[in-house]
Design a protein around this motif. Structure first.
Motif: not given
Length: 391
Positions: A161-163, A170-175, A268-271
């Motif tokens: 949804i954020a995307e 989106k998180k990296k596989v290593t994260e 960033k968590t807001v727009a």
């Protein structure tokens, strides 16, 4: 035929986990017309975590016997060489709950103050006209186009949804920490009120846990490793010599799996007209992978700010950034410190983990990595190369 959902709400929250339900609760009690959406046909499923939660008093949630399975007084850390370190008090206290019931309890609590809930509802589109969002929802097989002044994305580690709103999450596989867990019967616990944690090659760059859960126990692990699947490491652990046969008669009654985003919070968590909460925002401990407390707290903040924004008729990013300011003031430094500590600890070999454990006291009041590092280096100077940026 009466439509199941209205065509417009002040606030739409997507995801009915702890963060989403807390956001919708506080949005509703602050006067906003709120819709809580969840893609599952039953809130609280599937369970993807070890089900440990903190004391709930500060959130106004009663530890109801319907969902509390065990009261937790602390934890027992077990090094590869078997040394046990007991941690009691502080953040290690709380409960092991039945998440299926706990999450549903939070959603019911939100509904009781006015939140409308839509289960088995998948968001298939998101449009923004500069003032409001139109959320396209497949609800029970019927398509709805619902307008909202504010959308709160609380849709977990797999957040899309954020995307859709243009926020990178989106998180990296290593994260991503891959987790696998059995709920088992006939587990012989070290202490029925203590969590157990095991470290070393049995769970690369992660840990194994055994959490008491009333008549059962959650036995699981989280790893960041591509050599084998999490379930393979878990099955090997069930016969590990450190357990001294305590799981020999244990039987799985449920299997759970999932992922935890342990790479720190998103930038960033807001727009405008939009906020991101919980696992979707990376509001989860990089060291422990525990996110329920942070989701409850940050969800509360998001819901309060959403309600305030609706009352003020100002849903711009300039107004909603108050949510980001509040949660970052409380947790950002903590999360970034934990991220730094995690990267240090992941470099330790089993031999070095044993040296660290041997340098530690057998009882701790809290887990303070900086203090532990200082004591450890005094007793084992060879560890300085890892901790030089911490102490």
């Amino acid at each position: 035929m009466r439509e199941l959902l209205d065509s417009e709400y002040d606030v739409i929250v997507i995801g009915a986990g702890p963060g989403g339900s807390m956001a919708s609760y506080h949005s509703s009690i602050n006067g906003a017309k709120t819709l809580l959406i969840d893609k599952s046909q039953e809130i609280g499923t599937p369970v993807r975590c070890a089900e440990a939660v903190p004391y709930l008093d500060e959130f106004g949630i009663n530890p109801d016997p319907s969902f509390v399975r065990s009261k937790i007084d602390g934890g027992i850390l077990v090094a590869p060489n078997g040394k046990k370190i007991i941690v009691k008090g502080g953040k290690t206290q709380g409960y092991v709950v039945e998440r299926k019931i706990f999450d549903k309890h939070l959603a019911v609590r939100s509904a009781n103050v006015g939140t409308k809930i839509a289960i088995k509802s998948r968001v298939v589109g998101l449009d923004y006209d500069g003032e409001k969002y139109t959320v396209i929802v497949n609800h029970l097989g019927q398509i709805y186009a619902i307008k909202a002044k504010i959308v709160i994305a609380a849709d977990g580690v797999e957040s899309s949804i954020a995307e859709m709103a243009g926020i990178k999450c989106k998180k990296k596989v290593t994260e991503i920490c891959s987790c696998a867990e059995y709920e088992m019967t006939n587990v012989k616990l070290l202490d029925k009120n203590m969590m157990e944690f095991y470290f070393g090659d049995i769970c690369p760059k992660g840990y194994v846990w055994i959490f008491p859960k009333g008549e059962t126990a959650n036995v699981g692990l989280g790893i960041i490793d591509s050599k084998k699947k999490a379930i393979d490491y878990l099955n090997e652990f069930l016969e590990h010599p450190l357990l001294e046969g305590r799981l020999d008669n244990a039987t799985p009654i449920e299997f759970k799996c999932g992922g935890a985003p342990v790479g720190g919070p998103i930038e960033k968590t807001v727009a405008d007209n939009f906020m991101v909460v919980g696992d979707a925002a990376g509001q989860i401990s990089p060291i422990s992978g525990g996110g329920i407390y942070l989701s409850l707290s940050c969800g509360s903040i998001a819901g309060k700010v959403a309600g305030e924004a609706i009352k003020s008729n100002n849903c711009s990013e300039d107004y909603l950034v108050e949510y980001e300011n509040r949660w970052k003031e409380k947790y950002y430094k903590l999360l970034m410190d934990e991220l730094k500590y995690k990267k240090v600890l992941q470099k330790f070999s089993e031999k070095e983990l044993n040296a660290l454990a041997d340098a530690m006291d057998e009882r701790l009041e809290e887990i303070d990595v900086a203090k532990i590092a200082f004591r450890a280096v005094k007793r084992a100077p060879s560890l300085l190369k890892y901790f030089k940026d911490i102490i």
